[in-house]
Structure formats: structure tokens, C-alpha cells
Design an enzyme around this catalytic site. Structure first.
Site, PDB file in Angstrom:
ATOM      1  N   ARG A 575       0.833  -1.191   0.000  1.00 49.56           N
ATOM      2  CA  ARG A 575       0.000   0.000   0.000  1.00 49.56           C
ATOM      3  C   ARG A 575       0.877   1.253   0.000  1.00 49.56           C
ATOM      4  O   ARG A 575       1.971   1.255   0.582  1.00 49.56           O
ATOM      5  CB  ARG A 575      -0.921  -0.010   1.235  1.00 49.56           C
ATOM      6  CG  ARG A 575      -2.071  -0.997   1.122  1.00 49.56           C
ATOM      7  CD  ARG A 575      -2.977  -0.669  -0.037  1.00 49.56           C
ATOM      8  NE  ARG A 575      -3.726   0.532   0.221  1.00 49.56           N
ATOM      9  CZ  ARG A 575      -5.038   0.574   0.416  1.00 49.56           C
ATOM     10  NH1 ARG A 575      -5.763  -0.529   0.350  1.00 49.56           N
ATOM     11  NH2 ARG A 575      -5.651   1.718   0.651  1.00 49.56           N
ATOM     12  N   LYS A 580       5.582   4.297   4.755  1.00 51.26           N
ATOM     13  CA  LYS A 580       6.267   3.225   4.038  1.00 51.26           C
ATOM     14  C   LYS A 580       7.352   3.782   3.098  1.00 51.26           C
ATOM     15  O   LYS A 580       8.199   3.049   2.617  1.00 51.26           O
ATOM     16  CB  LYS A 580       5.262   2.392   3.244  1.00 51.26           C
ATOM     17  CG  LYS A 580       4.330   1.535   4.130  1.00 51.26           C
ATOM     18  CD  LYS A 580       3.354   0.737   3.278  1.00 51.26           C
ATOM     19  CE  LYS A 580       2.336  -0.063   4.079  1.00 51.26           C
ATOM     20  NZ  LYS A 580       2.831  -1.410   4.453  1.00 51.26           N
ATOM     21  N   THR A 682       4.575  -8.238   5.879  1.00 50.07           N
ATOM     22  CA  THR A 682       4.581  -9.650   5.486  1.00 50.07           C
ATOM     23  C   THR A 682       5.102  -9.777   4.056  1.00 50.07           C
ATOM     24  O   THR A 682       5.599 -10.836   3.675  1.00 50.07           O
ATOM     25  CB  THR A 682       3.174 -10.271   5.557  1.00 50.07           C
ATOM     26  OG1 THR A 682       2.243  -9.400   4.885  1.00 50.07           O
ATOM     27  CG2 THR A 682       2.741 -10.465   7.007  1.00 50.07           C
ATOM     28  N   LYS A 686       7.571 -12.696   2.009  1.00 53.82           N
ATOM     29  CA  LYS A 686       7.318 -13.340   0.710  1.00 53.82           C
ATOM     30  C   LYS A 686       8.506 -13.142  -0.221  1.00 53.82           C
ATOM     31  O   LYS A 686       8.926 -14.064  -0.927  1.00 53.82           O
ATOM     32  CB  LYS A 686       6.057 -12.747   0.060  1.00 53.82           C
ATOM     33  CG  LYS A 686       4.793 -12.889   0.883  1.00 53.82           C
ATOM     34  CD  LYS A 686       3.656 -12.056   0.256  1.00 53.82           C
ATOM     35  CE  LYS A 686       2.608 -11.674   1.257  1.00 53.82           C
ATOM     36  NZ  LYS A 686       1.728 -10.577   0.770  1.00 53.82           N
TER      37      LYS A 686
HETATM   38  C1  LIG Z   1       1.582  -9.331   1.328  1.00 53.81           C
HETATM   39  C2  LIG Z   1       0.684  -8.307   0.757  1.00 53.81           C
HETATM   40  C3  LIG Z   1       0.603  -7.041   1.341  1.00 53.81           C
HETATM   41  C4  LIG Z   1       1.442  -6.646   2.534  1.00 53.81           C
HETATM   42  O1  LIG Z   1       2.635  -6.102   2.071  1.00 53.81           O
HETATM   43  P1  LIG Z   1       3.614  -5.276   3.047  1.00 53.81           P
HETATM   44  O2  LIG Z   1       4.836  -5.113   2.216  1.00 53.81           O
HETATM   45  O3  LIG Z   1       3.862  -6.144   4.228  1.00 53.81           O
HETATM   46  O4  LIG Z   1       2.937  -4.012   3.374  1.00 53.81           O
HETATM   47  C5  LIG Z   1      -0.238  -6.111   0.778  1.00 53.81           C
HETATM   48  N1  LIG Z   1      -0.981  -6.398  -0.302  1.00 53.81           N
HETATM   49  C6  LIG Z   1      -0.924  -7.608  -0.900  1.00 53.81           C
HETATM   50  C7  LIG Z   1      -1.753  -7.861  -2.112  1.00 53.81           C
HETATM   51  C8  LIG Z   1      -0.100  -8.605  -0.389  1.00 53.81           C
HETATM   52  O5  LIG Z   1      -0.065  -9.796  -0.979  1.00 53.81           O
END
Ligand SMILES: *Cc1c(COP(=O)(O)O)cnc(C)c1O
Length: 842
Positions: A575, A580, A682, A686
């Protein structure tokens, strides 16, 4: 076997159907024959078409039903087990579930992905194209909603009895388009063509009261009781989506509530000729589950949003009480049957609602009800930023939920009475703990305080976040109840985020160590035995390269930009939010650009900067940051001096499906939030699981990722949370950095001059002013450190062998960030619940 609904050509296209095997006796079998038969049955009987006329979407629906049918037996057995067995059930209450597409994931968890691909391809159809037909269910904003989805996957995979409760939004998170570099929002009408994954359960509808007033009455024993006379009643209709575990019999329900008008309620209006009034009320009721509020980390504060929160909480608790009373005489042991997790404060009104249900509607005493309530609930906090904490004006709250306002006042009264006994003469402490805050004569309900008081557990989502909660945001509660606090560092499911997203890497891993890593991610460590094996390292590197090529093709197709797959894919997708700091990455891009403009022959390690993410439609600065990225992209990408050394790409509509393309293709993961602001993150997990290296601050789970991967395999920069705090305290002046750092000044001045805005110095003035005058998120303080760190990245990338080793080690050391680990901790320490095996045969 005569097949009356396939044309003759179709029959000849299915040569593997042997007439000797009666596939009709194997209605939900997994054999290729049974799958093919079911697929064509569904195409004909459900979509009403055949191969001559079927669209790709028809094939998708036919396949989706084929797979849903194969979940149903396990789903019904699972639900039946929970109805009859007395073990504990986890109830995950969340206003958001960002599930992503179901079909591919369900195939993975059923363990039939490759088999079904083969069946579909044998029919001459494009399997990937069929998967692409599924609308991405975007019932969430970002990390918080995606966490709920990963948790459901892990709960089912660990065979934990669990149910997810939420809202069946008719419109999910908006579809993002770019118009002249600006974000444009398109409604996400994801249910337009139906949804094969959901099972409506109208017979389990519940009534939800709203508005009105309360009155006192005496029951037949002479006790004074409260009656809530609502202004209106809406119906909550459950829609269940089966959530299968990875290679388990457990298929847990995700129960999402849809709002509808109650027929009985409209009956009078219809009959008295006020037809349009009745229709208006019907539409009004359905508004409640109409659309997801697109705010991330900033509350909306609208009455409809509160109605949504209460609507799904009330429906879910009634559902649980009904379930409980099927096999129990009283509600005394409610907390022994259910552990309810509150995903942030969005469902925190559940605390007042359970009190109301127990006291007003089921005749328990206040003390009994309070004891049950506190033992039932646990609260997860997701933010440290005070402006992101939900506070509802008591006046608005009381208008919609008059009885709950009374209950909250009473909870607060009893609570503060106790506090004053434990801490006499500490009114400052009392006012910080109070559920009610007074701001200029207006009373506000602090939902985080309500959640803390009404729960037996309070947790943060990363080690640093939990520490800062205890030290700062929830300090007084931590002093009061130190043992109520837990850390539960977030995680993500390796099934969706490695196996499904990165099939080639998964294949390589399984070839070397078998496939148990998908159930126990710590087995990935065994791959480190191959770290000196040049063949393995080459294959690892080649897979990353292929993933980059796939993404490059997508970029070319969707944005018509050619990118160099040998450049560093430097990716920031999440976002858009000032904390951020997407604009910190932009400052770096402009710094490189300035170096090139000063000396076109300067040596620059080629980089492709890829951005993605949605801005809340009302968040002006976030939208301006998107425009800035696109404006810089436009200039940089076409400047002949740059000669392809740097490229900037904004990929619109970042969602789970796009994430599945992007994370596996990244070399560098940008996790650059101001230290102390990102609760966990999160996305960072990933990326690392898929072999990206991180450039990041000591924030959220970055700290733990670095600990696990090894500091030597992580690009660290920036102030620590403590330094940020200290700098703010001593009086931070961003102008000092601007005037003393020539390169930084050059970057800011380039934006200021209107260079990226066709000479208009006003367009990006709000960003420039915010950075120079205030810089709440300390970009200027971190600028030099970030630039230096990016230089280290460039140097490191030149040594491809060393980079590959670092990539491998990031990926093999991420076991801690499997949501399986997170869920095991919740089960053992907070929920006290154990696995239950689902028996398919009696
Ligand atoms: C994992 C994920 C997020 C979270 O991302 P951050 O980098 O932790 O803010 C947001 N949107 C989607 C679609 C995701 O898969």
C-alpha cells in the site's frame, strides 16, 4: 458410453475415456477420467454450453465446480465434526480476508495441481489462461487482510478446528487504473458473474438490530432488565467458502455475512402502499455489506463502517451461541468451546455484544458474563501510530448501538473502579486506561482500550512492535497486566507464496530435499548442503532469471515498457503510505539520474525500479506519490542519456495475483519504512522466501528476517526506532540535511524546479514542502544512509556467484516466517487448542 451432450468432435477429443470404467460411479474421483467427465458435466449442466461455444470463463467455472465438488465431502465432515465434538474451536474475526484466487490454491492444497493441469492440457486448453479467468477476491486492503487469509490456510493445514468470520462485501478493494499517471479507482464488481466457491446458507440467517433506544423492565422474578427497542432490523445471510488444508482432510469454513432487508419488516410498508419506502429500506439494509472501506492504517470514522463492524460481529456471535446451545445446556462453559481472536479493533465491539447477548438475552449476571467474555477474547494490535487507532464519537456510537454504549460505560466504570483501588491517586494513569476519552467536550470510545480490557491476551505482530506497544502505545496496560502481552511475529503461507507463485523454484527444492518442506519450512535448511554446488547455484540463478523474464513480458504487455532482465529488479510493492516511504526510493532514483546527467559516462549498475500499490482514495499525499513515480518514470525512461541503465515502472492494481507474479521475480526487496512505524510487514517475508535480498530499516519483522538470514545477507540502513525517537525529541530539522547534503539538495531541487511536471513547480510542492518543513517520516535523515546502502547493493550484484549464495541463504532461512509457526504459537500460548483429525470413513 453414450455421451449425449458432447458433440462428436468432443467425444473424439476425449480418447482416454475407456468404456470399461464406470466413471459415473466415481462422481468426485481424482482419476483423469473422473475429472474430465466432471469437467464436461459441469460445462454442460451448470454453464449450459459445450466445447463448440464455451468461453474461457465457462471453462474456468466448470473447473472451479469440479474442484469444489472434491472439497465438499471433507468440508461437510469437518463442519459436522465441529458440531458434535466438544473440542475447542478457534474463531478468527476479521473485517478483511484478502484470499486471492481460490482455484490454483485449492488444487495445490488438494495435491492435484499437476494432475489437473495435465488433464486440462490434454483437452487442448490453456490451463494458465483458465486460472486467470477467476476474479481476484479482494476483500481486504493489504497486509492485515492477507494475514487473515494466510492464517486460515495454516489453521486448516495444521488440522486446527477453526472458522473465519467476516463480511461478504459486494465490492472489494477498488481496481486501480492509471490516468495520466494518477490513480483512478474503478469499482470491483467481483460477484457480477457469480462465485462458484461460496455456499449460501439462508437457513442459518440471523437478525441484526440497529438504532432505536433502550428501556427498563422487570422480569418475572422481579429483576430489573434492559430491553433494546431497535429502529430497524437487517438480516445477515451466511455464505461459506471451504478452506482446505494442505494435504489434510480438514476443510474449514470461511463464513462471510451478506446483509439483506428483513421481509417481515418491510411487510407493513408494502401493504400500506408505501412501496417506494419499502424498497428504499431494502436498499438501505443491503448497503451494509455493499463495499469495503479502502483505508489502510487510517480509520474511516463513518457510521456505515461502524454498522459493518457491528453487523458481522453480532451475526458471528449469534452463530456461535446457537452452535454452543445445540450440545450444551448453558453458556457457562462458552469460553471452553470457543477462542475468539480479534484481528485489530475492527471487531472489538464483539466484547460489548457478547456481554449484551449473555446478560440481556440469556439471563446471566454481569459478573458471570464478564468472566466468560474476558476468557473468550484475544486481541491482535496492528499499529503503533496513534492516529491509526480507532476512536468512535460516543454520540455516533449511541445512535446506532444505544445498548452497547451503555454496556461500554458500565465496563469502563467497573474497570476504572478496580484501577483506582490498585493505583490510588493516579488519575493520569486512570485517564490513559479509560475506554472513554474526552476531547474538547466530545466523548470518544477508544476501541483499543475496549479490546485490551475485554481480552485475556493482547499481542503485537513482530518482536519490535510488541516491545514498542508495551513501552509506548499500550504502556499503561502493560504495567497493569504484563502477563496479558504476547508477541506473535506474523508469517505467510509457503503454499501460496512459494509453491503456487514460484513453481520452478519449488520443483528444484523438492528435487533436492523432497516435498516435506511445504509442511515444515525448516527443512529448507537442508538445501544449504548445495551452497557450494555450482550446478545447483546455476539452476537457482536461472530460475530467478526465468521469473524475471516472465515479469518483463508482463510489463511489456501491460505498460509497453521494455526492461533489461539483466538489471537488478528493485521492487517496492505494498500500500502507498507516507510511513512506508515509497518516495525515499524515488529520491534515490533521482539521485542516480542526476549523476547520469552530470556525467553521462558514469558507471551505474543497471536497475529496474518496480513499484506497485494502491492509495486510499481520500489520501492526497499517497496519490501524489503515485503521480511522482509515474512522472519520474516518464522522464527517466525516455532520456537517451540514461541509455537503459535505469528504468522505472509502476504496475497498476497491485493485488494478490499480481503479487504472485512479482515476488518471485525480485532481486531486491524494498522494506524502507521509518523505524518504529511498520508493525511487521509480510511482503518482506514473501520476497525473502523467493530469494530476494532485502534493503531495509530495523523495523517490524525486518529485524527478525535479518537475524535469521544473517546480517551479512541483508542490506541495512537508516536510523533505529530509538534514534528516530531521540531525534524527534531533540527537535528534528530536515532543512539541516537539505542544506548540508549537496546530492540531496540536487534531488529535491530537481523536483522543485518542475522538471518532472512539465515545468509546473506547484504539482509536487506538497511533497517538497512536507519533506523540507516537517518530514514526519524522516526521509531526509535516512537519505544518505539509503544511497550508500544502494551502492553496496550495486557492488554486491556484480559478483553474481556471491549474490546467488546470499539469495539461497535468504530463502533457506525463512522457516520462522511460515504462518504455520505463527499459528502453532497462537494455538499453544493464546488459544490452547489442539489439532483434530477429520475422519472421512465412519
Ligand atoms: C503481502 C501483501 C501485502 C502486505 O505487504 P507489506 O509489504 O507487508 O505491506 C499487501 N498487499 C498484498 C496484495 C499482499 O499480498
Amino acid at each position: 458410453m453414450e455421451n449425449i451432450y458432447l458433440s462428436e468432435t468432443e467425444n473424439s477429443l476425449a480418447p482416454t475415456i475407456e468404456p470399461t470404467i464406470k466413471v459415473e460411479d466415481d462422481r468426485t474421483g481424482m482419476s483423469p477420467k473422473a475429472l474430465k467427465r466432471a469437467f464436461f458435466d459441469n460445462l454442460f449442466f451448470l454453464q449450459g454450453t459445450n466445447r463448440a461455444d464455451a468461453s474461457l470463463y465457462d471453462y474456468y467455472v466448470a473447473l472451479a465446480y469440479t474442484i469444489r465438488d472434491r472439497l465438499l465431502l471433507r468440508f461437510l465432515k469437518t463442519v459436522d465434526t465441529y458440531k458434535t465434538e466438544q473440542g475447542k474451536l478457534v474463531c478468527y474475526l476479521s473485517a478483511e480476508f484478502l484470499m486471492g484466487r481460490h482455484l490454483g490454491n485449492n488444487l495445490v492444497n488438494l495435491g492435484i495441481y499437476d494432475e489437473v493441469r495435465q488433464v486440462i492440457e490434454e483437452l487442448g486448453l490453456d490451463f494458465d489462461e483458465i486460472l486467470e479467468q477467476e476474479p481476484d477476491p479482494g476483500l481486504g486492503n493489504g497486509g492485515l487482510g492477507r494475514l487473515a487469509a494466510c492464517f486460515l490456510d495454516s489453521l486448516a493445514s495444521l488440522e486446527i478446528p477453526a472458522i473465519g468470520y467476516g463480511i461478504r462485501y459486494e465490492f472489494g478493494i477498488f481496481h486501480q487504473m492509471l490516468k495520466n499517471g494518477w490513480q483512478a479507482e474503478i469499482p470491483d464488481n467481483w460477484l457480477r458473474f457469480g462465485n462458484p466457491w461460496e455456499l449460501p446458507r439462508p437457513d442459518e440467517t440471523v437478525e441484526i438490530k440497529l438504532g432505536g433506544f433502550t428501556e427498563l423492565y422487570h422480569d418475572d422474578k422481579g429483576n430489573t432488565k434492559v430491553n433494546w427497542v431497535p429502529e430497524r432490523i437487517v438480516l445477515a445471510i451466511p455464505h461459506d467458502t471451504p478452506v482446505p488444508g494442505y494435504k489434510t482432510n480438514t476443510v474449514n469454513p470461511l463464513r462471510l455475512w451478506k446483509a439483506e432487508a428483513s421481509e417481515a419488516f418491510n411487510f407493513d410498508a408494502f401493504n400500506s402502499g408505501q412501496y417506494d419506502q419499502a424498497v428504499a429500506e431494502k436498499m438501505d439494509a443491503e448497503t451494509i455489506s455493499k463495499v469495503l472501506y479502502p483505508n489502510d492504517n487510517t480509520p474511516a470514522g463513518r457510521e456505515l463502517r461502524l454498522a459493518q463492524q457491528y453487523f458481522f460481529v453480532c451475526a458471528s456471535l449469534q452463530d456461535l451461541i446457537r452452535l454452543h446451545l445445540k450440545t450444551n445446556k448453558s453458556l457457562d462453559n462458552f469460553y471452553e468451546r470457543f477462542s475468539i481472536q480479534l484481528n485489530d479493533t475492527h471487531p472489538a465491539v464483539a466484547i460489548a455484544e457478547l456481554m449484551r447477548l449473555l446478560v440481556d438475552e440469556n439471563g446471566l449476571t454481569w459478573e458471570q458474563a464478564w468472566s466468560i467474555t474476558q476468557k473468550t477474547f484475544a486481541y491482535t494490535n496492528h499499529t503503533l501510530m496513534p492516529e491509526a487507532l480507532e476512536r468512535w464519537p460516543a454520540s455516533l456510537f449511541g445512535k446506532l448501538l444505544p445498548r452497547h454504549l451503555e454496556i461500554i460505560y458500565l465496563i469502563n466504570h467497573h474497570f476504572l473502579e478496580d484501577v483506582r483501588i490498585w493505583f490510588p491517586d493516579q488519575e493520569e494513569l486512570v485517564s490513559k486506561l479509560s475506554i472513554i476519552e474526552e476531547v474538547r467536550g466530545e466523548k470518544l470510545i477508544r476501541m483499543a482500550n475496549l479490546a485490551c480490557v475485554g481480552s485475556h491476551s493482547i499481542n503485537g505482530v513482530a518482536a519490535l512492535h510488541t516491545e514498542l506497544l508495551k513501552k509506548d502505545t499500550l504502556r499503561e496496560f502493560a504495567l497493569l497486566w504484563p502477563k496479558k502481552f504476547f508477541n506473535k511475529t506474523n508469517g505467510v503461507t509457503p503454499r501460496r507464496w512459494i509453491l503456487l507463485s514460484n513453481p520452478k523454484l519449488s520443483q528444484l527444492i523438492s528435487e533436492k530435499i523432497g516435498d516435506n518442506w511445504l509442511k515444515d519450512l525448516s527443512e529448507m535448511r537442508q538445501l544449504e548442503a548445495y551452497i557450494d554446488d555450482p550446478e545447483f547455484c546455476t539452476r537457482w540463478r536461472n530460475i530467478k532469471q526465468e521469473n524475471k523474464q516472465n515479469l518483463a513480458a508482463y510489463i511489456l504487455k501491460t505498460r509497453n515498457i521494455e526492461v533489461d532482465v539483466n538489471s537488478i529488479f528493485d521492487v517496492q510493492v505494498k500500500r502507498i503510505h507516507e510511513y512506508k516511504r515509497q518516495h525515499l526510493a524515488v529520491l534515490h532514483i533521482i539521485a542516480l539520474y542526476n549523476r547520469i546527467k552530470q556525467n553521462p559516462n558514469v558507471e551505474i549498475v543497471p536497475k529496474t525500479f518496480i513499484f506497485g500499490g494502491k492509495a486510499a482514495p481520500g489520501y492526497f499525499m499517497a496519490k501524489l506519490i503515485i503521480k511522482l513515480v509515474n512522472s519520474v518514470a516518464e522522464i527517466v525512461n525516455k532520456d537517451p542519456d540514461v541509455a537503459g541503465r535505469i528504468k522505472v515502472v509502476f504496475l497498476p492494481n497491485f493485488n494478490v495475483s499480481l503479487g504472485q507474479r512479482i515476488y518471485p521475480a525480485a532481486d531486491l526487496s524494498e522494506q524502507v519504512s521509518t523505524a518504529g512505524k511498520e508493525a511487521s510487514g509480510t511482503g518482506n517475508m514473501k520476497f525473502a522466501m523467493n530469494g530476494a535480498l532485502t534493503i531495509g530499516t530495523l523495523d517490524g519483522a525486518n529485524i527478525e528476517i535479518r537475524e535469521e538470514a544473517g546480517a551479512e545477507n541483508f542490506f541495512l540502513f537508516g536510523l533505529t526506532a530509538e534514534e528516530v525517537y531521540a531525534k524527534k525529541a531533540e527537535g528534528y530539522n530536515p532543512m539541516d540535511y537539505y542544506t548540508h547534503n549537496r546530492e540531496l539538495k540536487g534531488v529535491i531541487d530537481r523536483i522543485k524546479s518542475g522538471y518532472f511536471s512539465y515545468g509546473d513547480p506547484d504539482l509536487f510542492k506538497p511533497i517538497v514542502d512536507s519533506l523540507l518543513n516537517n518530514d514526519q517520516y524522516m526521509l531526509l535523515a535516512d537519505f544518505q544512509s539509503y544511497i550508500d546502502c544502494q551502492e553496496k547493493v550495486s557492488q554486491a550484484y556484480k559478483d553474481q556467484e556471491q549474490w546467488t549464495r546470499m539469495s539461497i541463504l535468504n530463502s533457506t532461512r525463512m522457516a520462522k516466517f511460515s504462518s504455520d509457526r505463527t499459528i502453532r504459537e497462537y494455538c499453544n500460548e493464546i488459544w490452547k487448542v489442539s489439532p483434530v483429525k477429520i475422519q472421512l470413513e465412519d
